[in-house]
Design a protein around this motif. Structure first.
Motif, PDB file in Angstrom:
ATOM      1  N   PHE A 197      58.815 -76.234 -41.180  1.00 58.33           N
ATOM      2  CA  PHE A 197      57.435 -76.419 -40.714  1.00 58.33           C
ATOM      3  C   PHE A 197      57.322 -77.499 -39.634  1.00 58.33           C
ATOM      4  CE2 PHE A 197      57.008 -74.705 -45.053  1.00 58.33           C
ATOM      5  CZ  PHE A 197      56.250 -73.570 -44.769  1.00 58.33           C
ATOM      6  N   GLY A 198      58.456 -78.059 -39.234  1.00 56.90           N
ATOM      7  CA  GLY A 198      58.436 -79.112 -38.219  1.00 56.90           C
ATOM      8  C   GLY A 198      57.912 -80.432 -38.755  1.00 56.90           C
ATOM      9  N   ARG A 199      57.853 -80.520 -40.059  1.00 54.93           N
ATOM     10  CA  ARG A 199      57.395 -81.756 -40.714  1.00 54.93           C
ATOM     11  C   ARG A 199      57.787 -81.683 -42.179  1.00 54.93           C
ATOM     12  NH1 ARG A 199      51.072 -81.118 -40.130  1.00 54.93           N
ATOM     13  NH2 ARG A 199      51.115 -83.079 -41.261  1.00 54.93           N
ATOM     14  N   ALA A 200      57.672 -82.813 -42.865  1.00 51.40           N
ATOM     15  CA  ALA A 200      58.019 -82.823 -44.289  1.00 51.40           C
ATOM     16  C   ALA A 200      56.941 -82.094 -45.081  1.00 51.40           C
ATOM     17  CB  ALA A 200      58.136 -84.265 -44.782  1.00 51.40           C
ATOM     18  N   THR A 201      57.358 -81.220 -45.983  1.00 57.07           N
ATOM     19  CA  THR A 201      56.386 -80.492 -46.799  1.00 57.07           C
ATOM     20  C   THR A 201      56.785 -80.529 -48.270  1.00 57.07           C
ATOM     21  OG1 THR A 201      57.580 -78.459 -46.255  1.00 57.07           O
ATOM     22  CG2 THR A 201      55.544 -78.874 -45.041  1.00 57.07           C
ATOM     23  N   ASN A 202      55.792 -80.294 -49.113  1.00 57.78           N
ATOM     24  CA  ASN A 202      55.971 -80.387 -50.558  1.00 57.78           C
ATOM     25  C   ASN A 202      55.212 -79.267 -51.249  1.00 57.78           C
ATOM     26  OD1 ASN A 202      57.066 -83.301 -50.572  1.00 57.78           O
ATOM     27  ND2 ASN A 202      55.151 -83.422 -49.417  1.00 57.78           N
ATOM     28  N   LEU A 203      55.522 -79.084 -52.546  1.00 59.75           N
ATOM     29  CA  LEU A 203      54.670 -78.205 -53.368  1.00 59.75           C
ATOM     30  C   LEU A 203      53.430 -79.002 -53.750  1.00 59.75           C
ATOM     31  CD1 LEU A 203      57.291 -76.523 -55.729  1.00 59.75           C
ATOM     32  CD2 LEU A 203      56.178 -75.560 -53.695  1.00 59.75           C
ATOM     33  N   THR A 204      52.312 -78.330 -53.786  1.00 62.07           N
ATOM     34  CA  THR A 204      51.041 -79.038 -54.001  1.00 62.07           C
ATOM     35  C   THR A 204      50.973 -79.704 -55.382  1.00 62.07           C
ATOM     36  OG1 THR A 204      48.643 -78.827 -53.953  1.00 62.07           O
ATOM     37  CG2 THR A 204      49.850 -76.956 -54.839  1.00 62.07           C
ATOM     38  N   VAL A 205      50.344 -80.864 -55.444  1.00 62.27           N
ATOM     39  CA  VAL A 205      50.069 -81.506 -56.735  1.00 62.27           C
ATOM     40  C   VAL A 205      48.603 -81.317 -57.113  1.00 62.27           C
ATOM     41  CG1 VAL A 205      51.880 -83.247 -56.583  1.00 62.27           C
ATOM     42  CG2 VAL A 205      49.617 -83.758 -55.651  1.00 62.27           C
ATOM     43  N   SER A 206      47.813 -80.794 -56.187  1.00 69.16           N
ATOM     44  CA  SER A 206      46.383 -80.586 -56.432  1.00 69.16           C
ATOM     45  C   SER A 206      45.781 -79.887 -55.221  1.00 69.16           C
ATOM     46  CB  SER A 206      45.697 -81.945 -56.629  1.00 69.16           C
ATOM     47  OG  SER A 206      44.316 -81.859 -56.357  1.00 69.16           O
ATOM     48  N   GLY A 207      44.818 -79.009 -55.459  1.00 66.09           N
ATOM     49  CA  GLY A 207      44.161 -78.323 -54.345  1.00 66.09           C
ATOM     50  C   GLY A 207      42.863 -79.000 -53.941  1.00 66.09           C
ATOM     51  N   GLN A 208      42.628 -80.175 -54.494  1.00 63.94           N
ATOM     52  CA  GLN A 208      41.312 -80.797 -54.340  1.00 63.94           C
ATOM     53  C   GLN A 208      40.879 -81.050 -52.899  1.00 63.94           C
ATOM     54  OE1 GLN A 208      40.672 -84.684 -56.167  1.00 63.94           O
ATOM     55  NE2 GLN A 208      39.369 -85.053 -54.400  1.00 63.94           N
ATOM     56  N   LEU A 209      41.777 -81.636 -52.115  1.00 63.80           N
ATOM     57  CA  LEU A 209      41.352 -82.025 -50.766  1.00 63.80           C
ATOM     58  C   LEU A 209      40.926 -80.794 -49.969  1.00 63.80           C
ATOM     59  CD1 LEU A 209      43.858 -84.882 -49.822  1.00 63.80           C
ATOM     60  CD2 LEU A 209      41.736 -84.979 -51.136  1.00 63.80           C
ATOM     61  N   GLU A 210      41.695 -79.723 -50.093  1.00 64.40           N
ATOM     62  CA  GLU A 210      41.310 -78.471 -49.426  1.00 64.40           C
ATOM     63  C   GLU A 210      40.061 -77.893 -50.086  1.00 64.40           C
ATOM     64  OE1 GLU A 210      44.494 -79.061 -50.451  1.00 64.40           O
ATOM     65  OE2 GLU A 210      45.838 -78.719 -48.746  1.00 64.40           O
ATOM     66  N   GLY A 211      39.952 -78.081 -51.401  1.00 65.36           N
ATOM     67  CA  GLY A 211      38.763 -77.616 -52.125  1.00 65.36           C
ATOM     68  C   GLY A 211      37.495 -78.249 -51.571  1.00 65.36           C
ATOM     69  N   GLU A 212      37.580 -79.525 -51.227  1.00 66.18           N
ATOM     70  CA  GLU A 212      36.409 -80.206 -50.671  1.00 66.18           C
ATOM     71  C   GLU A 212      35.982 -79.581 -49.346  1.00 66.18           C
ATOM     72  OE1 GLU A 212      36.189 -84.561 -50.755  1.00 66.18           O
ATOM     73  OE2 GLU A 212      37.809 -84.548 -52.219  1.00 66.18           O
ATOM     74  N   LEU A 213      36.956 -79.098 -48.579  1.00 62.06           N
ATOM     75  CA  LEU A 213      36.620 -78.438 -47.310  1.00 62.06           C
ATOM     76  C   LEU A 213      35.796 -77.186 -47.587  1.00 62.06           C
ATOM     77  CD1 LEU A 213      40.127 -78.597 -45.569  1.00 62.06           C
ATOM     78  CD2 LEU A 213      38.381 -80.374 -45.671  1.00 62.06           C
ATOM     79  N   GLY A 214      36.171 -76.474 -48.654  1.00 59.45           N
ATOM     80  CA  GLY A 214      35.433 -75.269 -49.035  1.00 59.45           C
ATOM     81  C   GLY A 214      34.027 -75.608 -49.531  1.00 59.45           C
ATOM     82  N   ALA A 215      33.948 -76.650 -50.361  1.00 57.76           N
ATOM     83  CA  ALA A 215      32.656 -77.025 -50.950  1.00 57.76           C
ATOM     84  C   ALA A 215      31.657 -77.429 -49.880  1.00 57.76           C
ATOM     85  CB  ALA A 215      32.843 -78.160 -51.946  1.00 57.76           C
ATOM     86  N   THR A 216      32.165 -78.039 -48.797  1.00 52.36           N
ATOM     87  CA  THR A 216      31.238 -78.512 -47.782  1.00 52.36           C
ATOM     88  C   THR A 216      30.877 -77.400 -46.793  1.00 52.36           C
ATOM     89  OG1 THR A 216      33.151 -79.487 -46.646  1.00 52.36           O
ATOM     90  CG2 THR A 216      31.827 -80.958 -47.986  1.00 52.36           C
ATOM     91  N   ALA A 217      31.164 -76.170 -47.170  1.00 57.29           N
ATOM     92  CA  ALA A 217      30.707 -75.017 -46.389  1.00 57.29           C
ATOM     93  C   ALA A 217      30.060 -73.973 -47.307  1.00 57.29           C
ATOM     94  CB  ALA A 217      31.867 -74.371 -45.644  1.00 57.29           C
ATOM     95  N   PHE A 218      30.704 -73.717 -48.444  1.00 53.04           N
ATOM     96  CA  PHE A 218      30.191 -72.699 -49.368  1.00 53.04           C
ATOM     97  C   PHE A 218      29.294 -73.303 -50.451  1.00 53.04           C
ATOM     98  CE2 PHE A 218      34.273 -70.899 -47.864  1.00 53.04           C
ATOM     99  CZ  PHE A 218      33.750 -69.773 -47.230  1.00 53.04           C
ATOM    100  N   GLY A 219      29.265 -74.608 -50.545  1.00 53.59           N
ATOM    101  CA  GLY A 219      28.450 -75.257 -51.572  1.00 53.59           C
ATOM    102  C   GLY A 219      29.231 -75.480 -52.851  1.00 53.59           C
ATOM    103  N   GLU A 220      29.652 -74.379 -53.484  1.00 49.40           N
ATOM    104  CA  GLU A 220      30.386 -74.519 -54.745  1.00 49.40           C
ATOM    105  C   GLU A 220      31.598 -73.603 -54.736  1.00 49.40           C
ATOM    106  OE1 GLU A 220      26.994 -73.416 -57.023  1.00 49.40           O
ATOM    107  OE2 GLU A 220      26.580 -75.467 -57.659  1.00 49.40           O
ATOM    108  N   ILE A 221      32.755 -74.192 -54.931  1.00 50.51           N
ATOM    109  CA  ILE A 221      33.990 -73.398 -54.967  1.00 50.51           C
ATOM    110  C   ILE A 221      34.809 -73.814 -56.194  1.00 50.51           C
ATOM    111  CG2 ILE A 221      34.123 -73.260 -52.430  1.00 50.51           C
ATOM    112  CD1 ILE A 221      36.797 -75.231 -54.169  1.00 50.51           C
TER     113      ILE A 221
END
Ligand code: ATP
Ligand code: MN
Length: 478
Positions: A197-221
C-alpha cells in the motif's frame, strides 16, 4: 431435485397423522438395530427414526454408525416409546455418508470443553455447541433487526487500515514485504514505501473512526465486523480475532448513548429468550450441572434464565467513575485487603474491581461514566471539569466490560489539543478531523464485543467456546 427434506425442528411441531416425510441428518445413536436418533442441526432434539425389523438388510444396518449421514423417508406416527411425541417409521433409507465408528472422535458421552476445542471442526455436532451457535446466529440477526428498525445504516468499515490511532502495539501488521532483504531507509528502519500500500498497514482494531465519518452524513450508522488485537492476554475474555458491533450516532450525547446501549442489549437478549428458548434452557441446565462440581462460593447465585430475565426487567445501574472508586474504597473487600491491585482515583479499574461492583455490590449490569481523561482515548469528549471525559463502560456480571463507548469530542480545538497531549499524529488523521471542520455535531457511539455478549447469553465461561474457530496466542488451527 435432491433437497425435499423436512427439517427436524419443523417436523417435531407436527401432529403425527401418517404424513410422509423425508429427513436428512447425522446419526447420534443407534440402538437395538431399530432406533436411530437423527440430528440435523436445526434443534438439539433428535428425531427418533424406527427401522421396522426385517425391512432393511444387515449390510445397510451395519453402516448406521455414529455420525453417518442418512436420508430417511417414512411416515410420521405417534411414538410408542417415552420421551417423544412422534417418530418416523422408515420406508426407505439411504446412507449418504459412512462414518468409521472406530475413528470418529466424538463418542456419545460427555466430553470436556477443552477436548472439544481440539476438535473444533466437529464440535458443532454436540448439543452444547449446537445451542451456542444457534444462539450466536440469533443474536447477530437480532442486532441487524434492532438497528434496521431504527433506521441505522449498516456501514462496512475497512479491515485493512493505515491508521494506528488506537491500540498501538496491539496491531497485526499487514505486509507483502519479504522477510529476507527487507527494503530499508538510510537510518535502518523498514521502508514501507516499498510495501503493497506504499505505507505501513494493519488489521483494524476498531471501525469507530470510519464509523464517525458515516454518522456525520447518515446520522446513525453501525458496523458489525471482525476486529483484530495482537494482545498477548490469555484470558477467558480475550481473542485475537473477534467481532464487534459499533454504532455511531450524530446528535447524541452521553445519556442518549447509554439509553441506546441499554435498549439494544435488552432487545437482543429478549429476542433470544423468545426465539431460542429451547437452546437457552439447555445451556441453563448445562451450566447448573457444571456448577455442581464447584465449591459453593464459586457458584452463580442465580441460574442463567433468571440472570437474563433480571437484565431484561431491571434498569442498569448508572454511576460515575468517581462514585465507583468511592464504593470500592468503602467496600469490605478493600478493607480486608482482598483486592490484588491498588484502588485510588485515576486507576484503570482491573477486572477484580469491575466484578466487585457488578457481582457483589449492585448485582446487576452497571454503566460507569466520566472516567479520568488520562486513561481514555483521545476522541472522548472532555467534560467541563477538565479532568474527566464523557465515556461509558457497561459492565456485566460474569464477564466484566461488555461495552465501551463515549460522547465524541466534536470541538476541533479541544480535540487537536488532546491529540497533541497524547501523541496522536494529527496529520495522519486529517480525514477524521475534517468532520470537525465541516459541520461538526455532538455525536456518540459505543463498541460491543460480540463474543462477550454471546458468552453472557449462553453462560459459557470461556470465550473460545462461543466463536467457531478461536484465534488466540499460539493457536490458529482450522
Ligand atoms: P478489555 O479491557 O476487556 O481488554 P478494552 O477496553 O480493550 O476491553 P475496547 O477497546 O473498549 O475494549 O473494545 C470494545 C469492546 O470490545 C469491549 O467492551 C469488549 O466487549 C470487546 N473486546 C475488547 N477486546 C477484546 C478481545 N481481545 N476479545 C474479545 N472482545 C474484546
Ligand atoms: Mn483490551
Amino acid at each position: 431435485m435432491f433437497n425435499q427434506r423436512t427439517k427436524i425442528k419443523e417436523l417435531l411441531t407436527q401432529q403425527p397423522e401418517g404424513q410422509e416425510v423425508t429427513v436428512m441428518g447425522w446419526v447420534r445413536t443407534f440402538r437395538n438395530n431399530q432406533f436411530v436418533a437423527l440430528n440435523d442441526g436445526s434443534t438439539n432434539t433428535n428425531l427418533q427414526v424406527v427401522l421396522p425389523l426385517g425391512e432393511f438388510d444387515e449390510a445397510t444396518l451395519k453402516r448406521i454408525t455414529t455420525s453417518a449421514a442418512l436420508k430417511v423417508t417414512g411416515t410420521v406416527i405417534p411414538s410408542q416409546g417415552r420421551g417423544q411425541q412422534l417418530e418416523v417409521k422408515a420406508t426407505a433409507l439411504d446412507i449418504l455418508g459412512d462414518s468409521d465408528a472406530e475413528k470418529y472422535p466424538l463418542q456419545p458421552k460427555k466430553h470436556s470443553l477443552e477436548f472439544l476445542r481440539e476438535i473444533a471442526h466437529l464440535r458443532f455436532r454436540t448439543n452444547t455447541f449446537g445451542s451456542v451457535f444457534r444462539i450466536r446466529h440469533s443474536l447477530a440477526f437480532a442486532i441487524h433487526t434492532f438497528f434496521n428498525e431504527r433506521g441505522f445504516l449498516y456501514l462496512h468499515t475497512p479491515v485493512i487500515t493505515a491508521s494506528d490511532a488506537e491500540g498501538a502495539g496491539e496491531m497485526f501488521r499487514v505486509t507483502t514485504l519479504p522477510f529476507d532483504g527487507t527494503p530499508r531507509n538510510d537510518d535502518g528502519s523498514v521502508n514501507f514505501k516499498e510495501d503493497f500500500f506504499g505505507r505501513a498497514t494493519n488489521l483494524t482494531v476498531s471501525g469507530q473512526l470510519e464509523g464517525e465519518l458515516g454518522a456525520t452524513a447518515f446520522g446513525e450508522i453501525y458496523t458489525f465486523g471482525p476486529t483484530f488485537r495482537a494482545e498477548n492476554s490469555n484470558t477467558t475474555r480475550h481473542l485475537a480475532e473477534f467481532w464487534m458491533i459499533e454504532p455511531e450516532m450524530a446528535f447524541y450525547d452521553l445519556e442518549d448513548n447509554m439509553n441506546l446501549a441499554e435498549a439494544f442489549i435488552k432487545y437482543i437478549i429478549g429476542y433470544v429468550m423468545t426465539h431460542n428458548r429451547e437452546d437457552v434452557e439447555f445451556l441453563a441446565a448445562r451450566l447448573a450441572e457444571e456448577e455442581k462440581s464447584l465449591p459453593a462460593d464459586k457458584r452463580s447465585e442465580i441460574g442463567l434464565i433468571e440472570k437474563l430475565e433480571f437484565v431484561l426487567n431491571n434498569d442498569f445501574q448508572r454511576i460515575t467513575y468517581t462514585e465507583a472508586i468511592d464504593i470500592l474504597l468503602q467496600s469490605p473487600a478493600y478493607k480486608k485487603k482482598k483486592f490484588q491491585y491498588e484502588v485510588k482515583w485515576g486507576i484503570d479499574m482491573q477486572s477484580e474491581h469491575e466484578r466487585y461492583l457488578v457481582e457483589k455490590h449492585f448485582k446487576k449490569p452497571v454503566i460507569v461514566t466520566n472516567y479520568p481523561a488520562a486513561i481514555k482515548s483521545f476522541y472522548m469528549r472532555l467534560n467541563d471539569d477538565g479532568k474527566t471525559v464523557a465515556a461509558m463502560d457497561i459492565l456485566a456480571p460474569g464477564i466484566g466490560e461488555i461495552v465501551g463507548g463515549s460522547q465524541r469530542e466534536e470541538r476541533l480545538d479541544v480535540l487537536t489539543a488532546r491529540m497533541q497531549e497524547m501523541g496522536v499524529p494529527a496529520d495522519e488523521l486529517w480525514w477524521y478531523l475534517d468532520t470537525r471542520r465541516f459541520g461538526t455535531v455532538p455525536h456518540a457511539g459505543f463498541g460491543l464485543g460480540f463474543e462477550r455478549m454471546v458468552q453472557f447469553v449462553t453462560g459459557m465461561g470461556n470465550i473460545r467456546d462461543v466463536i467457531a474457530f478461536p484465534r488466540t496466542p499460539k493457536s490458529a488451527e482450522f
